[in-house]
Design a protein around this motif. Structure first.
Motif, short mmCIF file in Angstrom:
data_model
loop_
_atom_site.label_atom_id
_atom_site.label_comp_id
_atom_site.label_asym_id
_atom_site.label_seq_id
_atom_site.Cartn_x
_atom_site.Cartn_y
_atom_site.Cartn_z
N VAL A 77 0.86 -1.18 0.00
CA VAL A 77 0.00 0.00 0.00
C VAL A 77 0.89 1.23 0.00
CG1 VAL A 77 -1.81 1.27 1.21
CG2 VAL A 77 -1.76 -1.25 1.27
N TYR A 98 3.33 15.66 6.37
CA TYR A 98 4.72 15.70 5.90
C TYR A 98 5.76 15.41 6.98
CZ TYR A 98 3.48 17.57 1.31
OH TYR A 98 2.99 17.74 0.05
N ALA A 143 14.56 5.66 3.85
CA ALA A 143 13.36 4.89 3.49
C ALA A 143 13.76 3.68 2.65
CB ALA A 143 12.37 5.78 2.74
N ASN A 161 6.14 11.19 -2.11
CA ASN A 161 6.53 12.60 -2.03
C ASN A 161 7.74 12.94 -2.88
OD1 ASN A 161 4.42 13.15 -0.39
ND2 ASN A 161 5.60 13.08 1.51
N GLY A 213 5.54 5.06 -2.66
CA GLY A 213 6.72 5.88 -2.40
C GLY A 213 7.96 5.01 -2.44
N ASP A 266 14.72 10.32 5.48
CA ASP A 266 15.16 10.79 4.17
C ASP A 266 14.99 9.65 3.17
OD1 ASP A 266 15.92 13.45 4.51
OD2 ASP A 266 17.83 12.88 5.41
N GLY A 270 5.24 7.20 -6.75
CA GLY A 270 6.44 7.87 -6.26
C GLY A 270 6.34 8.56 -4.92
N GLY A 275 7.61 1.64 -0.42
CA GLY A 275 6.76 0.63 -1.05
C GLY A 275 7.36 0.10 -2.34
N LEU A 328 16.54 16.26 -2.34
CA LEU A 328 17.96 16.12 -2.64
C LEU A 328 18.42 14.76 -2.21
CD1 LEU A 328 18.49 18.89 -3.66
CD2 LEU A 328 17.35 19.22 -1.48
N ARG A 369 7.83 6.32 5.96
CA ARG A 369 7.75 7.53 6.76
C ARG A 369 6.39 7.68 7.46
NH1 ARG A 369 10.41 12.76 5.55
NH2 ARG A 369 8.87 14.40 5.43
N LEU A 370 5.31 7.40 6.76
CA LEU A 370 3.98 7.55 7.35
C LEU A 370 3.63 6.34 8.22
CD1 LEU A 370 2.18 8.64 4.05
CD2 LEU A 370 2.87 10.13 5.92
N PHE A 413 -8.29 1.57 1.85
CA PHE A 413 -9.42 1.39 2.79
C PHE A 413 -10.75 1.20 2.06
CE2 PHE A 413 -6.09 3.52 5.22
CZ PHE A 413 -5.88 2.52 6.16
N PHE A 458 2.75 24.90 -0.85
CA PHE A 458 3.72 25.32 -1.86
C PHE A 458 3.05 26.32 -2.80
CE2 PHE A 458 4.93 20.92 -0.77
CZ PHE A 458 6.17 21.18 -0.22
N ARG A 488 -3.07 5.69 -3.70
CA ARG A 488 -4.23 6.58 -3.60
C ARG A 488 -4.15 7.77 -4.57
NH1 ARG A 488 -4.84 8.99 2.25
NH2 ARG A 488 -2.90 9.89 1.52
P1 FAD Z 1 5.80 8.50 0.78
O1 FAD Z 1 6.71 9.01 -0.27
O2 FAD Z 1 5.03 9.44 1.60
O3 FAD Z 1 4.83 7.43 0.11
C1 FAD Z 1 3.70 6.91 0.73
C2 FAD Z 1 2.66 6.66 -0.34
O4 FAD Z 1 1.54 5.96 0.23
C3 FAD Z 1 2.08 7.95 -0.93
O5 FAD Z 1 2.22 7.92 -2.33
C4 FAD Z 1 0.61 7.92 -0.50
O6 FAD Z 1 -0.25 8.51 -1.46
C5 FAD Z 1 0.35 6.44 -0.37
N1 FAD Z 1 -0.78 6.11 0.49
C6 FAD Z 1 -1.03 6.56 1.74
N2 FAD Z 1 -2.18 6.05 2.21
C7 FAD Z 1 -2.68 5.24 1.23
C8 FAD Z 1 -3.85 4.45 1.12
N3 FAD Z 1 -4.76 4.40 2.11
N4 FAD Z 1 -4.07 3.75 -0.01
C9 FAD Z 1 -3.16 3.82 -1.04
N5 FAD Z 1 -2.03 4.56 -0.99
C10 FAD Z 1 -1.79 5.27 0.14
N6 FAD Z 1 14.33 13.07 1.55
C11 FAD Z 1 15.60 13.22 1.15
O7 FAD Z 1 16.35 12.25 1.13
N7 FAD Z 1 16.06 14.43 0.72
C12 FAD Z 1 15.27 15.53 0.69
O8 FAD Z 1 15.72 16.61 0.28
C13 FAD Z 1 13.93 15.41 1.12
N8 FAD Z 1 13.12 16.47 1.13
C14 FAD Z 1 11.84 16.33 1.54
C15 FAD Z 1 11.04 17.44 1.52
C16 FAD Z 1 9.72 17.34 1.92
C17 FAD Z 1 8.86 18.56 1.90
C18 FAD Z 1 9.21 16.10 2.35
C19 FAD Z 1 7.79 15.98 2.81
C20 FAD Z 1 10.02 14.99 2.38
C21 FAD Z 1 11.35 15.09 1.98
N9 FAD Z 1 12.20 13.99 1.97
C22 FAD Z 1 13.48 14.13 1.55
C23 FAD Z 1 11.74 12.67 2.44
C24 FAD Z 1 11.18 11.78 1.36
O9 FAD Z 1 10.03 12.37 0.80
C25 FAD Z 1 10.85 10.45 2.01
O10 FAD Z 1 12.00 9.84 2.51
C26 FAD Z 1 10.20 9.46 1.09
O11 FAD Z 1 9.16 10.05 0.38
C27 FAD Z 1 9.68 8.32 1.95
O12 FAD Z 1 9.05 7.40 1.16
P2 FAD Z 1 7.85 6.57 1.73
O13 FAD Z 1 7.57 5.52 0.73
O14 FAD Z 1 8.11 6.15 3.12
O15 FAD Z 1 6.62 7.59 1.85
#
Ligand code: FAD
Ligand code: UDP
Length: 390
Positions: free
Chosen positions: A3, A317, A362, A36, A6, A358, A34, A9, A56, A350-351, A216, A252, A29
């Motif tokens: 799910v 975030y 992740a 964030n 990012g 970062d 990709g 996943g 970055l 992250r979530l 969900f 933004f 969703r």
């Molecule tokens: P996410 O990228 O958040 O992916 C989670 C995904 O799950 C999302 O696509 C979401 O839509 C999906 N999702 C959630 N709930 C559901 C659901 N119920 N059903 C289906 N899909 C769902 N990292 C760096 O290394 N360098 C940086 O410069 C940097 N800058 C950042 C700046 C900002 C403003 C932010 C917010 C983050 C930054 N990061 C940076 C961190 C980076 O974004 C995260 O490390 C990365 O996105 C983590 O990936 P993730 O898969 O854990 O989460």
């Protein structure tokens, strides 16, 4: 099933598909993959803009670096940040150039060290209990008040004395003129953009990505026992039964400027005065100087970033590291263990772990979760380990 598409996943999905030859269904969703890290080309200028804030890439983790290089080449971009305070622009993070400019003298490294030691003597770093104490113990009160207090007031809207000292560990202080933002061994931006990189991770024929699908909405239809890696918000999964975890969100404000091709001469300028409502301005063309011949000379894209508490429908975030949130997280940790045992669902990213990660973290965490949890489960039938650790 995964799910969220990012980096967390997609890494789990890619490893499962390519290393175990198992099929993976990724539910997302949003209308794009990709998470964030997603980026897109601003149509009028052709400049790549990171939709959820500038990203970055940097890491010292060799395994992660080798892994990501399978999907993209990186430019030699090195991140540097400038800070504006009371009408002057300083080279950030705290370094000898900033110290000299701020105090209006040219200190040697030893003199600067002695000055800051004197100014920071009121608190011992190892005794610092919160962000303010930690910052003052590292850089002294004058620099804290100029570069940290106002910025943090805007970034967190929480009293710095209630925030964890860990937040400020990310800001190095240097007694030389090095103003590279990251200390890592490897750094760069994906040559043909983040989205191309993310799409290549999802390319394997065993991976099926469904966009615009909220987990969900179809949770009830998933056959019992299907192994699920959930990377959405942890509290949402449990219907907020232990209370809502606090998040910060960002707004933004993107603008195409048509009267200049260069607004600020660099990719990021922080605005440290408390009375300027935004925290920083990104100018995206500067992330890719190697694309200058493709960028317009007379236009540029800037994004002003504003920070505030997330309301129910906002994008979460930044986790807010306070006592109250840590207590709720503990309760969710317990629920997560039960969920792994009873329903074969584990949490990551992250979530899903309520942790500031970062991208390299992740990805590194997803590689470990694959090795330690997903692969043993799918190959030997080992029970899924429901701890929130990788
Ligand atoms: P996410 O990228 O958040 O992916 C989670 C995904 O799950 C999302 O696509 C979401 O839509 C999906 N999702 C959630 N709930 C559901 C659901 N119920 N059903 C289906 N899909 C769902 N990292 C760096 O290394 N360098 C940086 O410069 C940097 N800058 C950042 C700046 C900002 C403003 C932010 C917010 C983050 C930054 N990061 C940076 C961190 C980076 O974004 C995260 O490390 C990365 O996105 C983590 O990936 P993730 O898969 O854990 O989460
Ligand atoms: N920070 C600060 N002043 C600045 C820049 C950053 O006090 O000019 C602090 C602030 O607490 C922020 C943390 O350092 O939350 C990390 O900032 P950074 O820009 O590295 O992280 P990002 O916001 O991009 O995740």
């Amino acid at each position: 099933m995964v799910v969220g598409s990012g980096f967390f996943g997609l890494t789990v999905a890619e490893r499962t598909a390519s290393q175990l030859n198992k099929r993976v269904l990724v539910l997302e969703r949003r209308s794009h993959i990709g998470g964030n890290a997603y980026s897109e080309v601003e149509p009028e200028t052709g400049i790549e803009v990171h939709r959820y804030g500038a990203h970055l890439f940097h890491t010292s983790n060799k395994r992660v670096w080798e892994y990501v290089n399978q999907f993209t080449d990186f430019t030699n971009y090195q991140h540097r940040v400038f800070a504006r305070y009371q009408g002057q622009v300083y080279a950030f993070p705290m370094n000898l150039a900033l110290i000299n400019q701020f105090f209006g003298r040219s200190f040697t490294p030893d003199e600067a060290r002695a000055l800051i030691a004197e100014q920071s003597a009121e608190i011992d770093t190892k005794d610092a209990q919160n962000l303010e104490e930690k910052a003052v113990s590292l850089i002294g009160r004058p620099l804290y008040e100029a570069f940290i207090r106002g910025y943090n007031a805007k970034q967190w809207q929480t009293d710095p004395r209630e925030l964890s000292p860990a937040i400020i560990t990310r800001l190095p202080v240097r007694y030389n003129f090095n103003n590279r933002y990251f200390n890592d061994d490897f750094e760069g931006l994906p040559v043909d953009g983040y989205t191309a990189w993310l799409e290549r991770m999802a390319e394997h024929e065993n991976i099926d990505v469904r966009l615009n699908v909220d987990y969900f909405d179809l949770q009830d239809q998933i056959p019992a026992g299907t192994p699920v890696v959930y990377t959405g918000p942890l509290d949402r999964y449990f219907d907020y039964s232990a209370g809502r975890l606090g998040w910060r969100t960002l707004d933004f404000e993107q603008e195409v400027l048509r009267d200049t091709g260069d607004f600020q001469g660099t990719s990021v300028v922080n605005y440290n005065d408390e009375d300027v409502p935004y925290t920083r301005i990104h100018e995206f063309r500067h992330f890719h100087p190697e694309r200058e011949d493709r960028h317009p000379k007379d236009k540029t894209v800037i994004v002003r970033e504003y920070s505030r508490f997330a309301e129910d429908d906002d994008e979460p975030y930044y986790p807010i590291n306070t006592e109250e949130n840590r207590a709720k997280l503990e309760r969710y940790r317990e629920l997560a263990k039960i969920e792994a045992k009873e329903r074969n669902v584990i949490f990551g990213g992250r979530l899903g772990t309520y942790k500031y990660l970062d991208m390299h973290m992740a990805i590194g965490s997803a590689l470990s979760v694959f090795d330690n949890k997903v692969a043993p489960h799918l190959t030997e039938g080992a029970p899924l380990d429901g701890s929130l650790d990788a």
